[in-house]
Design a protein around this motif. Structure first.
Motif, PDB file in Angstrom:
ATOM      1  N   VAL A 225      82.212  -8.632 -17.516  1.00  0.00           N
ATOM      2  CA  VAL A 225      82.665  -7.783 -16.193  1.00  0.00           C
ATOM      3  C   VAL A 225      81.431  -7.417 -15.493  1.00  0.00           C
ATOM      4  O   VAL A 225      80.989  -7.618 -14.315  1.00  0.00           O
ATOM      5  N   THR A 226      80.441  -6.623 -16.346  1.00  0.00           N
ATOM      6  CA  THR A 226      79.076  -5.919 -15.771  1.00  0.00           C
ATOM      7  C   THR A 226      78.029  -7.049 -15.555  1.00  0.00           C
ATOM      8  O   THR A 226      77.388  -7.226 -14.817  1.00  0.00           O
ATOM      9  N   ALA A 227      77.708  -7.651 -16.709  1.00  0.00           N
ATOM     10  CA  ALA A 227      76.312  -8.450 -16.531  1.00  0.00           C
ATOM     11  C   ALA A 227      76.822 -10.087 -16.135  1.00  0.00           C
ATOM     12  O   ALA A 227      75.840 -10.416 -15.361  1.00  0.00           O
ATOM     13  N   VAL A 228      77.925 -10.504 -16.220  1.00  0.00           N
ATOM     14  CA  VAL A 228      78.313 -11.860 -15.572  1.00  0.00           C
ATOM     15  C   VAL A 228      78.924 -11.616 -14.039  1.00  0.00           C
ATOM     16  O   VAL A 228      78.201 -12.208 -13.231  1.00  0.00           O
ATOM     17  N   ALA A 229      79.477 -10.849 -13.995  1.00  0.00           N
ATOM     18  CA  ALA A 229      80.418 -10.731 -12.506  1.00  0.00           C
ATOM     19  C   ALA A 229      79.584  -9.720 -11.895  1.00  0.00           C
ATOM     20  O   ALA A 229      79.611  -9.826 -10.303  1.00  0.00           O
ATOM     21  N   GLY A 230      78.816  -8.960 -12.295  1.00  0.00           N
ATOM     22  CA  GLY A 230      77.845  -8.051 -11.399  1.00  0.00           C
ATOM     23  C   GLY A 230      78.508  -6.786 -11.038  1.00  0.00           C
ATOM     24  O   GLY A 230      78.327  -6.100 -10.161  1.00  0.00           O
ATOM     25  N   LEU A 231      79.783  -6.678 -11.672  1.00  0.00           N
ATOM     26  CA  LEU A 231      80.527  -5.429 -11.140  1.00  0.00           C
ATOM     27  C   LEU A 231      80.172  -4.201 -11.978  1.00  0.00           C
ATOM     28  O   LEU A 231      79.501  -4.147 -12.917  1.00  0.00           O
ATOM     29  N   ILE A 236      85.580  -2.202 -15.389  1.00  0.00           N
ATOM     30  CA  ILE A 236      85.969  -2.649 -16.881  1.00  0.00           C
ATOM     31  C   ILE A 236      87.469  -2.467 -17.231  1.00  0.00           C
ATOM     32  O   ILE A 236      88.021  -3.070 -17.651  1.00  0.00           O
ATOM     33  N   SER A 237      87.752  -1.026 -16.772  1.00  0.00           N
ATOM     34  CA  SER A 237      89.019  -0.355 -17.026  1.00  0.00           C
ATOM     35  C   SER A 237      90.046  -1.223 -16.196  1.00  0.00           C
ATOM     36  O   SER A 237      91.133  -1.641 -16.633  1.00  0.00           O
ATOM     37  N   VAL A 238      89.578  -1.655 -14.745  1.00  0.00           N
ATOM     38  CA  VAL A 238      90.389  -2.489 -14.142  1.00  0.00           C
ATOM     39  C   VAL A 238      90.934  -3.776 -14.746  1.00  0.00           C
ATOM     40  O   VAL A 238      91.838  -4.312 -14.635  1.00  0.00           O
ATOM     41  N   ALA A 239      89.795  -4.623 -15.183  1.00  0.00           N
ATOM     42  CA  ALA A 239      89.827  -5.803 -15.902  1.00  0.00           C
ATOM     43  C   ALA A 239      90.810  -5.593 -17.214  1.00  0.00           C
ATOM     44  O   ALA A 239      91.704  -6.649 -17.425  1.00  0.00           O
ATOM     45  N   LEU A 240      90.582  -4.788 -17.850  1.00  0.00           N
ATOM     46  CA  LEU A 240      91.453  -4.451 -19.187  1.00  0.00           C
ATOM     47  C   LEU A 240      92.706  -4.138 -18.909  1.00  0.00           C
ATOM     48  O   LEU A 240      93.651  -4.861 -19.497  1.00  0.00           O
ATOM     49  N   LEU A 283      83.680 -19.945 -14.088  1.00  0.00           N
ATOM     50  CA  LEU A 283      83.676 -19.126 -12.533  1.00  0.00           C
ATOM     51  C   LEU A 283      83.805 -17.619 -12.884  1.00  0.00           C
ATOM     52  O   LEU A 283      83.881 -16.916 -11.765  1.00  0.00           O
ATOM     53  N   ALA A 284      83.253 -17.078 -13.988  1.00  0.00           N
ATOM     54  CA  ALA A 284      83.336 -15.478 -14.250  1.00  0.00           C
ATOM     55  C   ALA A 284      82.191 -14.913 -13.265  1.00  0.00           C
ATOM     56  O   ALA A 284      82.380 -13.646 -13.162  1.00  0.00           O
ATOM     57  N   ASP A 285      81.397 -15.425 -12.767  1.00  0.00           N
ATOM     58  CA  ASP A 285      80.562 -14.837 -12.009  1.00  0.00           C
ATOM     59  C   ASP A 285      81.055 -14.608 -10.460  1.00  0.00           C
ATOM     60  O   ASP A 285      80.449 -13.946  -9.574  1.00  0.00           O
ATOM     61  N   HIS A 286      82.084 -14.986 -10.261  1.00  0.00           N
ATOM     62  CA  HIS A 286      83.061 -14.857  -9.107  1.00  0.00           C
ATOM     63  C   HIS A 286      84.049 -13.496  -9.346  1.00  0.00           C
ATOM     64  O   HIS A 286      85.115 -13.849 -10.197  1.00  0.00           O
ATOM     65  N   PRO A 287      83.741 -12.308  -8.697  1.00  0.00           N
ATOM     66  CA  PRO A 287      84.584 -11.128  -9.264  1.00  0.00           C
ATOM     67  C   PRO A 287      86.263 -11.457  -9.097  1.00  0.00           C
ATOM     68  O   PRO A 287      86.887 -11.113  -9.911  1.00  0.00           O
ATOM     69  N   ILE A 288      86.594 -11.961  -8.107  1.00  0.00           N
ATOM     70  CA  ILE A 288      87.927 -12.029  -7.779  1.00  0.00           C
ATOM     71  C   ILE A 288      88.648 -13.065  -8.683  1.00  0.00           C
ATOM     72  O   ILE A 288      89.800 -12.847  -8.976  1.00  0.00           O
ATOM     73  N   VAL A 289      87.876 -13.906  -9.008  1.00  0.00           N
ATOM     74  CA  VAL A 289      88.337 -15.050  -9.920  1.00  0.00           C
ATOM     75  C   VAL A 289      88.604 -14.349 -11.003  1.00  0.00           C
ATOM     76  O   VAL A 289      89.373 -14.441 -11.911  1.00  0.00           O
ATOM     77  N   LEU A 290      87.503 -13.674 -11.499  1.00  0.00           N
ATOM     78  CA  LEU A 290      87.366 -13.050 -13.026  1.00  0.00           C
ATOM     79  C   LEU A 290      88.618 -11.960 -13.197  1.00  0.00           C
ATOM     80  O   LEU A 290      89.400 -12.031 -14.229  1.00  0.00           O
ATOM     81  N   LEU A 291      88.909 -11.443 -12.045  1.00  0.00           N
ATOM     82  CA  LEU A 291      90.020 -10.530 -12.234  1.00  0.00           C
ATOM     83  C   LEU A 291      91.309 -11.123 -12.238  1.00  0.00           C
ATOM     84  O   LEU A 291      92.314 -10.790 -12.825  1.00  0.00           O
ATOM     85  N   GLY A 292      91.560 -12.103 -11.499  1.00  0.00           N
ATOM     86  CA  GLY A 292      92.578 -12.860 -11.464  1.00  0.00           C
ATOM     87  C   GLY A 292      92.883 -13.495 -12.678  1.00  0.00           C
ATOM     88  O   GLY A 292      94.082 -13.495 -13.372  1.00  0.00           O
ATOM     89  N   LEU A 293      91.916 -14.253 -13.339  1.00  0.00           N
ATOM     90  CA  LEU A 293      91.984 -14.860 -14.663  1.00  0.00           C
ATOM     91  C   LEU A 293      92.299 -13.656 -15.778  1.00  0.00           C
ATOM     92  O   LEU A 293      92.972 -14.284 -16.787  1.00  0.00           O
ATOM     93  N   ALA A 294      91.940 -12.521 -15.712  1.00  0.00           N
ATOM     94  CA  ALA A 294      92.119 -11.682 -16.590  1.00  0.00           C
ATOM     95  C   ALA A 294      93.598 -11.476 -16.650  1.00  0.00           C
ATOM     96  O   ALA A 294      94.271 -11.308 -17.710  1.00  0.00           O
ATOM     97  N   PHE A 295      94.232 -11.363 -15.666  1.00  0.00           N
ATOM     98  CA  PHE A 295      95.760 -11.258 -15.520  1.00  0.00           C
ATOM     99  C   PHE A 295      96.619 -12.352 -16.119  1.00  0.00           C
ATOM    100  O   PHE A 295      97.471 -12.436 -17.020  1.00  0.00           O
ATOM    101  N   VAL A 296      95.936 -13.629 -15.698  1.00  0.00           N
ATOM    102  CA  VAL A 296      96.383 -14.895 -16.062  1.00  0.00           C
ATOM    103  C   VAL A 296      96.411 -15.259 -17.487  1.00  0.00           C
ATOM    104  O   VAL A 296      97.219 -15.499 -18.042  1.00  0.00           O
ATOM    105  N   GLN A 297      95.155 -14.908 -17.839  1.00  0.00           N
ATOM    106  CA  GLN A 297      94.829 -15.436 -19.321  1.00  0.00           C
ATOM    107  C   GLN A 297      95.782 -14.215 -20.482  1.00  0.00           C
ATOM    108  O   GLN A 297      95.949 -14.702 -21.272  1.00  0.00           O
TER     109      GLN A 297
END
Length: 387
Positions: A225-231, A236-240, A283-297
Motif C-alpha cells: 500500500v505504501t511503497a508500491v501504490a504510494g499511499l 493501510i487500514s482501509v486496504a485491510l 497493477l498494484a501501483d494503481h491505488p484504485i486497482v489495488l484497493l479494489g483487488l484487496a476486496f476481490v482477493q
C-alpha cells in the motif's frame, strides 16, 4: 443455523483478533519490553507454530472429553493466557503465553469444527463452517483495526485485556447453550489411519496451498500500500478492512455452495483467484486497482479456501473426533508457511511485490494438484469414497 454456532463464532472472533493483532502492536511492544523488532516478531511465529502443532495434539488429548468440557477448557485457557500476557513484565513470559494461547486456539477450533458438524444435518457442514469462519473474517474487519486503535491510545496491554474480556460472554453462552453429551469414540488408530487416504491428503494440501497464498500477501499488504501504490499509512487500514469485507462476503457466499457445488467453487474461483493475484502483482501501483483487488482477493481467497476446508470435514467423516483437527492443521500450515515463504522474497528484485508473486505461484500449484486429482474429486460423497 443453531445459536450455538454463533457463540462459537464469537469465541473464534476473539481468537482471530488475537492471532492477527500483533501486526499493529509490535513496535510499541518491542519498545516497552526492551527487545528488538525482530525479536518481538517471534511472538507471531510462536503463535503460528503453536497452531500447527496444537491442532492434532489438542484434539487427540481432548477426544475422550465431552465436547462442552473441551470447548470451555480451551476457551478458559485462552482467556487466562491473555490475562497473564497483559501483565507480563518480560518478553519470555509473553512468548510462553502466546504459545499457550495458540495451543488453546488450535484445540478450540478443532473441537469447534467437529461440534459444528454435529449441530447440523450431514449435508450442511459447509454452511456451518461458513458461520464459524465468519468470526475470523469479522476479526480482520473490526477486531484487528480496533485492537490497533486501542493499542495506540492505551498501549498494547489494553488489547490483550480486550481479547480476554471478549471471551467472557462466549464462555457464559457456551456454558448455557452447549449440552453435556457423551458419545462413543472410535479407536484413535482408526481415525489417524484416515490420513492414509489420498483424497483426504489431497484436499488438505489444496486447502493449505490456498491459505498460504492468502496469508502470504495479506501479511505484507502494508508495504504494498505504501511503497508500491504510494499511499499514506492511513490507507493501510482501509486496504485491510476491504480485504476483510471481501473475505466475509466470500465465506458467506461459499457457505451456500460448498456442500453441494464445491467442485464448481474450486473450478471457477481457483482460476479467478490466480488471475487476481497476477493482476495485483502487475497493477498494484494503481491505488484504485489495488484497493479494489484487496476486496476481490479477500472474497475469492476465503470462498475457495473455506470450501476446501469444508471438504476436509466431509473427507474425514470417518474420523469424527479428529476431523476438525485435520481441517485446522490444513488452515494453519498454510497460515504459517505462506508468510514465511513470501517474506523471503522481500529482499529479492521483486521487493514488496514478491509476496504477491508467491501467492500466484501457490495458487498455480493448487490448481495443478486439483487438476491432477480431478476437480470433481471434491464433489463425491466421502462416505462412499474408497480413497
Amino acid at each position: 443455523m443453531p445459536v450455538q454456532l454463533y457463540l462459537l463464532a464469537l469465541a473464534i472472533f476473539a481468537m482471530g483478533t488475537s492471532e492477527f493483532m500483533l501486526a499493529g502492536l509490535l513496535p510499541d511492544l518491542a519498545a516497552d519490553l526492551d527487545v528488538s523488532l525482530g525479536t518481538a516478531g517471534l511472538l507471531t511465529s510462536a503463535f503460528a507454530i503453536g497452531m500447527v502443532v496444537g491442532a492434532p495434539l489438542m484434539a487427540a488429548l481432548a477426544r475422550n472429553w465431552p465436547g462442552r468440557s473441551s470447548l470451555l477448557g480451551f476457551l478458559a485457557l485462552f482467556l487466562a493466557a491473555h490475562v497473564v500476557g497483559a501483565i507480563a513484565d518480560g518478553f519470555v513470559v509473553l512468548l510462553v503465553t502466546r504459545v499457550v494461547a495458540a495451543l488453546a486456539n488450535a484445540g478450540f477450533l478443532a473441537v469447534a469444527l467437529t461440534t459444528a458438524a454435529g449441530l447440523v444435518p450431514p449435508d450442511r457442514k459447509g454452511r456451518a463452517l461458513a458461520v464459524l469462519l465468519s468470526g475470523t473474517t469479522i476479526a480482520t474487519i473490526a477486531g484487528v483495526p480496533g485492537g490497533a486503535l486501542l493499542g495506540s491510545y492505551l498501549g498494547w496491554r489494553a488489547t490483550f485485556w480486550a481479547v480476554a474480556i471478549l471471551c467472557v460472554p462466549a464462555v457464559l453462552g457456551l456454558l448455557r447453550a452447549i449440552p453435556v453429551q457423551r458419545m462413543d469414540r472410535p479407536v484413535l488408530r482408526g481415525e489417524l489411519a484416515q490420513l492414509r487416504r489420498p483424497r483426504l491428503i489431497r484436499v488438505m494440501l489444496l486447502g493449505a496451498l490456498v491459505n498460504a497464498a492468502t496469508f502470504g500477501t495479506f501479511t505484507y499488504l502494508a508495504p504494498i500500500v505504501t511503497a508500491v501504490a504510494g499511499l499514506g499509512t492511513g490507507w493501510i487500514s482501509v486496504a485491510l478492512v476491504l480485504f476483510g469485507l471481501g473475505s466475509f462476503a466470500g465465506v458467506t457466499a461459499a457457505g451456500q455452495l460448498s456442500d453441494h457445488r464445491s467442485g464448481l467453487v474450486v473450478a471457477v474461483g481457483g482460476p479467478l483467484l490466480l488471475l487476481g493475484w497476477v493482476s495485483l502483482a502487475l497493477l498494484a501501483d494503481h491505488p484504485i486497482v489495488l484497493l479494489g483487488l484487496a476486496f476481490v482477493q479477500g472474497a475469492l481467497s476465503f470462498a475457495v479456501g473455506s470450501t476446501l476446508i469444508a471438504r476436509v470435514l466431509y473427507e474425514a467423516a470417518e474420523a469424527p473426533t479428529m476431523a476438525g483437527s485435520y481441517a485446522t492443521a490444513a488452515l494453519n500450515v498454510g497460515a504459517a508457511a505462506g508468510p514465511f515463504i513470501a517474506g523471503l522474497t522481500l529482499t529479492t528484485r521483486f521487493a514488496e511485490l514478491g509476496p504477491v508473486w508467491v501467492s500466484s505461484l501457490l495458487v498455480v500449484l493448487a490448481l495443478a494438484l486439483a487438476s491432477a486429482g480431478g476437480l470433481a474429486v471434491t464433489e463425491r460423497d466421502p462416505a462412499r469414497a474408497g480413497g
